[in-house]
Design an enzyme around this catalytic site. Structure first.
Site, PDB file in Angstrom:
ATOM      1  N   ALA A  66      44.641  38.319  32.875  1.00  0.00           N
ATOM      2  CA  ALA A  66      44.103  36.961  32.910  1.00  0.00           C
ATOM      3  C   ALA A  66      42.579  37.072  32.913  1.00  0.00           C
ATOM      4  O   ALA A  66      42.024  38.116  33.272  1.00  0.00           O
ATOM      5  CB  ALA A  66      44.594  36.253  34.164  1.00  0.00           C
ATOM      6  N   GLY A 111      47.937  40.242  33.872  1.00  0.00           N
ATOM      7  CA  GLY A 111      48.693  39.260  33.087  1.00  0.00           C
ATOM      8  C   GLY A 111      49.169  39.811  31.747  1.00  0.00           C
ATOM      9  O   GLY A 111      50.145  39.319  31.180  1.00  0.00           O
ATOM     10  N   GLU A 114      52.271  41.575  32.525  1.00  0.00           N
ATOM     11  CA  GLU A 114      53.249  40.554  32.937  1.00  0.00           C
ATOM     12  C   GLU A 114      53.849  39.846  31.724  1.00  0.00           C
ATOM     13  O   GLU A 114      55.049  39.585  31.669  1.00  0.00           O
ATOM     14  CB  GLU A 114      52.572  39.549  33.884  1.00  0.00           C
ATOM     15  CG  GLU A 114      52.275  40.192  35.236  1.00  0.00           C
ATOM     16  CD  GLU A 114      51.402  39.330  36.126  1.00  0.00           C
ATOM     17  OE1 GLU A 114      50.296  38.949  35.699  1.00  0.00           O
ATOM     18  OE2 GLU A 114      51.828  39.018  37.249  1.00  0.00           O
ATOM     19  N   GLU A 134      45.410  43.899  39.836  1.00  0.00           N
ATOM     20  CA  GLU A 134      44.913  42.716  40.564  1.00  0.00           C
ATOM     21  C   GLU A 134      44.412  43.046  41.963  1.00  0.00           C
ATOM     22  O   GLU A 134      43.482  42.425  42.465  1.00  0.00           O
ATOM     23  CB  GLU A 134      46.032  41.652  40.662  1.00  0.00           C
ATOM     24  CG  GLU A 134      46.370  40.975  39.342  1.00  0.00           C
ATOM     25  CD  GLU A 134      47.463  41.684  38.546  1.00  0.00           C
ATOM     26  OE1 GLU A 134      47.742  42.881  38.819  1.00  0.00           O
ATOM     27  OE2 GLU A 134      48.040  41.051  37.658  1.00  0.00           O
TER      28      GLU A 134
HETATM   29  N1  CAA Z   1      38.959  39.078  31.952  1.00  0.00           N
HETATM   30  C1  CAA Z   1      37.758  38.782  31.425  1.00  0.00           C
HETATM   31  N2  CAA Z   1      37.019  39.664  30.724  1.00  0.00           N
HETATM   32  C2  CAA Z   1      37.527  40.912  30.554  1.00  0.00           C
HETATM   33  C3  CAA Z   1      38.771  41.283  31.074  1.00  0.00           C
HETATM   34  C4  CAA Z   1      39.512  40.301  31.809  1.00  0.00           C
HETATM   35  N3  CAA Z   1      40.726  40.551  32.318  1.00  0.00           N
HETATM   36  N4  CAA Z   1      38.988  42.574  30.765  1.00  0.00           N
HETATM   37  C5  CAA Z   1      37.931  42.992  30.055  1.00  0.00           C
HETATM   38  N5  CAA Z   1      37.031  41.989  29.917  1.00  0.00           N
HETATM   39  C6  CAA Z   1      35.743  42.020  29.215  1.00  0.00           C
HETATM   40  C7  CAA Z   1      34.688  42.811  29.983  1.00  0.00           C
HETATM   41  O1  CAA Z   1      34.086  41.980  30.983  1.00  0.00           O
HETATM   42  C8  CAA Z   1      33.742  43.175  28.869  1.00  0.00           C
HETATM   43  O2  CAA Z   1      32.943  42.053  28.559  1.00  0.00           O
HETATM   44  P1  CAA Z   1      31.341  42.256  28.264  1.00  0.00           P
HETATM   45  O3  CAA Z   1      31.289  43.090  27.024  1.00  0.00           O
HETATM   46  O4  CAA Z   1      30.845  40.860  28.078  1.00  0.00           O
HETATM   47  O5  CAA Z   1      30.780  42.963  29.461  1.00  0.00           O
HETATM   48  C9  CAA Z   1      34.664  43.409  27.680  1.00  0.00           C
HETATM   49  O6  CAA Z   1      35.887  42.749  28.007  1.00  0.00           O
HETATM   50  C10 CAA Z   1      34.989  44.873  27.433  1.00  0.00           C
HETATM   51  O7  CAA Z   1      35.476  45.416  28.646  1.00  0.00           O
HETATM   52  P2  CAA Z   1      34.829  46.721  29.355  1.00  0.00           P
HETATM   53  O8  CAA Z   1      33.397  46.871  28.988  1.00  0.00           O
HETATM   54  O9  CAA Z   1      35.163  46.651  30.796  1.00  0.00           O
HETATM   55  O10 CAA Z   1      35.665  47.859  28.615  1.00  0.00           O
HETATM   56  P3  CAA Z   1      36.017  49.298  29.181  1.00  0.00           P
HETATM   57  O11 CAA Z   1      36.551  50.080  28.034  1.00  0.00           O
HETATM   58  O12 CAA Z   1      34.867  49.888  29.919  1.00  0.00           O
HETATM   59  O13 CAA Z   1      37.193  49.066  30.258  1.00  0.00           O
HETATM   60  C11 CAA Z   1      39.215  48.045  31.059  1.00  0.00           C
HETATM   61  C12 CAA Z   1      38.425  48.550  29.831  1.00  0.00           C
HETATM   62  C13 CAA Z   1      39.614  49.249  31.930  1.00  0.00           C
HETATM   63  C14 CAA Z   1      40.477  47.360  30.530  1.00  0.00           C
HETATM   64  C15 CAA Z   1      38.339  47.066  31.872  1.00  0.00           C
HETATM   65  O14 CAA Z   1      37.823  46.076  30.984  1.00  0.00           O
HETATM   66  C16 CAA Z   1      39.072  46.338  32.972  1.00  0.00           C
HETATM   67  O15 CAA Z   1      39.321  46.921  34.013  1.00  0.00           O
HETATM   68  N6  CAA Z   1      39.394  45.062  32.751  1.00  0.00           N
HETATM   69  C17 CAA Z   1      39.996  44.211  33.762  1.00  0.00           C
HETATM   70  C18 CAA Z   1      41.477  44.499  33.926  1.00  0.00           C
HETATM   71  C19 CAA Z   1      42.036  43.658  35.040  1.00  0.00           C
HETATM   72  O16 CAA Z   1      41.621  43.722  36.187  1.00  0.00           O
HETATM   73  N7  CAA Z   1      43.046  42.833  34.711  1.00  0.00           N
HETATM   74  C20 CAA Z   1      43.703  41.962  35.668  1.00  0.00           C
HETATM   75  C21 CAA Z   1      43.118  40.571  35.611  1.00  0.00           C
HETATM   76  S1  CAA Z   1      43.715  39.515  36.890  1.00  0.00           S
HETATM   77  C22 CAA Z   1      45.250  39.007  36.373  1.00  0.00           C
HETATM   78  O17 CAA Z   1      45.713  39.355  35.300  1.00  0.00           O
HETATM   79  C23 CAA Z   1      45.963  38.084  37.334  1.00  0.00           C
HETATM   80  C24 CAA Z   1      47.342  37.736  36.943  1.00  0.00           C
HETATM   81  O18 CAA Z   1      48.291  38.397  37.303  1.00  0.00           O
HETATM   82  C25 CAA Z   1      47.614  36.560  36.175  1.00  0.00           C
END
Ligand code: CAA
Length: 260
Positions: A66, A111, A114, A134
């Site tokens: 998400a 998500g 999921e 999360e």
């Molecule tokens: N939401 C919003 N933006 C996201 C995102 C997310 N879930 N995942 C990645 N992005 C964005 C980053 O902020 C980044 O944006 P900018 O270029 O503007 O900085 C861009 O995508 C590229 O990401 P990274 O630079 O972080 O890429 P990376 O290769 O270094 O890392 C990754 C990749 C390990 C997937 C890392 O992006 C990450 O950890 N992302 C978040 C994953 C996460 O925590 N997901 C769970 C979300 S909460 C949820 O899903 C709740 C639910 O159950 C409904």
């Protein structure tokens, strides 16, 4: 209909739904969820479509979860509402009445995993990574991760993934039964397509009842599940497809199912 964050392609009996926000690794904001809801609602009602592939744009992510920017603004009330809404979109996918195959072409986190678990089959690229991170954000999975993950891989493994927040590689996901198949990245879509077409060629009613028996059967007791199976078997026996399927076998020819 044109969408901003989702691409829908239809070819004969198979549709491909692509989440298209590659700059944020296909993160699911509210608008994308609303678009997915529209697309899957359309596919549910499109009698020509017999199988669906869900994947992500670009070569890095299926869906990285998400949208964390949106989550950062939530309070208790709209947080609960957001989770309920996400769960309803995933329930639409799970109850589509036709198989949805997740082609996991990269990160499937939060998500993203999921939504893949609400699909009926999961094929992953050998480069994919999956997890429920999360906990690292101070929250828990909200689109059904605590429920579907435990049902798929067992309580112990689900607890480890949800509490550690660690992402596991595709090979490990295959080992624990989280995905059905793993393929080299360049072969993933062809393999998903071949499997979708294979299922699309079966009788649509038998496919629907088989999914219903397996899925809903698991929600209750064995006796209830067996009862459901017997009822659905009976419904199959009343279809033209059963007459065609059994006749084709006895006449040593390929069946031509009509989903009736
Ligand atoms: N939401 C919003 N933006 C996201 C995102 C997310 N879930 N995942 C990645 N992005 C964005 C980053 O902020 C980044 O944006 P900018 O270029 O503007 O900085 C861009 O995508 C590229 O990401 P990274 O630079 O972080 O890429 P990376 O290769 O270094 O890392 C990754 C990749 C390990 C997937 C890392 O992006 C990450 O950890 N992302 C978040 C994953 C996460 O925590 N997901 C769970 C979300 S909460 C949820 O899903 C709740 C639910 O159950 C409904």
């Amino acid at each position: 209909m044109e969408f901003e964050n989702v691409i829908l392609e239809k070819t004969d009996a198979v549709a491909i739904v692509r989440v298209n926000r590659p700059k944020v690794l296909n993160a699911l904001n509210r608008k994308t969820m609303e678009e997915l809801e529209c697309v899957f609602f359309e596919l549910k009602n499109d009698a020509q479509i017999k199988a669906v592939i869900l994947t992500g744009s670009g070569d890095k992510a299926f869906i990285a979860g998400a949208d964390i920017k949106e989550i950062s603004g939530y309070q208790a009330g709209n947080g609960t509402q957001f989770a309920h809404y996400g769960q309803s979109v995933l329930a639409l996918i799970e109850n589509l009445g036709k198989p949805v195959l997740a082609a996991i072409n990269g990160y499937a986190l939060g998500g993203g995993l999921e939504i893949a678990m609400a699909c009926h089959l999961r094929l992953a690229s050998a480069r994919a990574k999956m997890g429920q991170p999360e906990i690292n954000l101070g929250v828990i999975p909200g689109f059904g991760g605590t429920q579907r993950l435990a049902r798929l891989v067992g309580e112990g493994r689900a607890m480890e993934l949800v509490l550690s927040g660690d992402a596991i590689p595709a090979a490990e996901a295959l080992r624990i039964g989280l995905v059905n198949q793993v393929h080299p990245p360049e072969e993933l879509m062809d393999k998903a397509w071949a499997l979708a077409e294979k299922i699309a060629a079966k009788g649509g009613l038998a496919v629907r009842y088989a999914m219903e028996a397996v899925h809903h059967g698991l929600q209750g007791s064995l006796a209830e599940g067996l009862n459901l199976e017997a009822k659905l078997f009976g419904l199959c026996c009343a279809t033209e497809d059963k007459t065609e399927g059994t006749s084709a076998f006895l006449e040593k020819r390929n069946p031509a199912f009509k989903d009736r």
